[in-house]
Scaffold this active site. Structure first.
Site, PDB file in Angstrom:
ATOM      1  N   HIS A  68       0.849  -1.188   0.000  1.00  0.00           N
ATOM      2  CA  HIS A  68       0.000   0.000   0.000  1.00  0.00           C
ATOM      3  C   HIS A  68       0.887   1.241   0.000  1.00  0.00           C
ATOM      4  O   HIS A  68       1.956   1.256   0.614  1.00  0.00           O
ATOM      5  CB  HIS A  68      -0.913  -0.006   1.224  1.00  0.00           C
ATOM      6  CG  HIS A  68      -1.950   1.064   1.204  1.00  0.00           C
ATOM      7  ND1 HIS A  68      -2.785   1.272   0.126  1.00  0.00           N
ATOM      8  CD2 HIS A  68      -2.284   2.019   2.127  1.00  0.00           C
ATOM      9  CE1 HIS A  68      -3.589   2.284   0.385  1.00  0.00           C
ATOM     10  NE2 HIS A  68      -3.298   2.758   1.582  1.00  0.00           N
ATOM     11  N   HIS A  80      -3.699   8.923   0.970  1.00  0.00           N
ATOM     12  CA  HIS A  80      -3.605   7.648   0.265  1.00  0.00           C
ATOM     13  C   HIS A  80      -4.955   7.257  -0.307  1.00  0.00           C
ATOM     14  O   HIS A  80      -6.002   7.578   0.250  1.00  0.00           O
ATOM     15  CB  HIS A  80      -3.072   6.542   1.195  1.00  0.00           C
ATOM     16  CG  HIS A  80      -3.879   6.320   2.433  1.00  0.00           C
ATOM     17  ND1 HIS A  80      -4.300   5.067   2.852  1.00  0.00           N
ATOM     18  CD2 HIS A  80      -4.356   7.183   3.374  1.00  0.00           C
ATOM     19  CE1 HIS A  80      -4.983   5.172   3.975  1.00  0.00           C
ATOM     20  NE2 HIS A  80      -5.028   6.444   4.311  1.00  0.00           N
ATOM     21  N   CYS A 169      -3.949   2.483  -5.494  1.00  0.00           N
ATOM     22  CA  CYS A 169      -3.166   3.422  -4.682  1.00  0.00           C
ATOM     23  C   CYS A 169      -1.810   3.737  -5.307  1.00  0.00           C
ATOM     24  O   CYS A 169      -1.264   4.830  -5.115  1.00  0.00           O
ATOM     25  CB  CYS A 169      -2.981   2.864  -3.273  1.00  0.00           C
ATOM     26  SG  CYS A 169      -2.092   1.277  -3.206  1.00  0.00           S
TER      27      CYS A 169
END
Length: 238
Positions: A68, A80, A169
């Site tokens: 991530h 994010h 992401c």
């Protein structure tokens, strides 16, 4: 037809990461260095350690099934893009603003719901170590100035469309930091998928499964056409 194919590719992408994560050796076990490990010059910084991040830094953590990514905005804040099912279930902003758990994240992936949000470094990391700007060595473009990176991230905060393959992401942080959206994880998955297609043993396996389905379910357009078309397409593409 295109939507169906995209849906199947995204689910295959998710399952591929699940399979790969299940095959990883336990922590502490010896394993060969990967490209990512080879380019890491320092160990990940624990989420609870004193932060030495600069505004515009690219942070990445191993979370759930894949890595991530986020952009550090300063003052212990990270922007994010994260999948989240909760906004589809409630309008309570206080509840939605709480840390996104793994369950909320996975269900958000499946439902294609996401947002670009700002969380604390601790909530963003979710207990994992944080790697700092290691993508700079993998992306050919030079990073923009830290202030420009952070401003780009701040402008995009809010609800966004989500796609595991085409808008995740990693696309968000690479657009902010390098000016062009791309996903190295998606590129690796596509290379893996192409290697499967090139392997002619998969053609024979697919044909065999098709013949078995015809024997079990009977000969009909729904069984005969896939049995003929899918192995033929794989054979021509290999």
């Amino acid at each position: 037809m295109l939507d169906t194919l995209t849906f199947l590719l995204e689910k295959l992408f998710l399952l591929a990461h699940i399979k790969l994560s299940s095959l990883l050796p336990p922590l502490g076990a010896e394993r060969p260095l990967t490209r990512r490990c080879e380019r890491d010059e320092s160990p990940p910084q624990p989420a609870g350690a004193p932060h030495k991040f600069q505004r515009g830094d690219l942070l990445e953590v191993p979370r759930t099934l894949f890595t991530h990514f986020g952009i550090y905005l300063g003052e212990n804040r990270v922007a994010h893009l994260i999948p989240d099912i909760l906004p589809a279930l409630t309008a309570d902003s206080a509840q939605i603003g709480e840390m996104v758990t793994n369950t909320r994240l996975v269900l958000g992936v499946l439902s294609k719901r996401a947002s670009i949000r700002v969380d604390s470094v601790e909530d963003f990391a979710y207990g994992a170590g944080i790697l700092l700007n290691v993508m700079d060595l993998a992306v050919r473009r030079s990073p923009l100035s830290g202030e420009e990176v952070a401003r780009r991230a701040e402008k995009l905060v809010g609800s966004v469309s989500y796609s595991l393959l085409w808008n995740n992401c990693e696309h968000f942080v690479t657009y902010c930091r390098y000016g062009t959206a791309q996903s190295l994880q998606t590129d690796q998955f596509c290379e893996w998928l192409k290697s499967l297609i090139r392997d002619q043993r998969n053609v024979l396996l697919t044909a065999l499964l098709g013949l078995l389905s015809m024997l079990c379910l009977g000969i009909s357009p729904s069984t005969a056409l896939p049995t003929l078309l899918i192995p033929f397409t794989l054979w021509m593409a290999s």
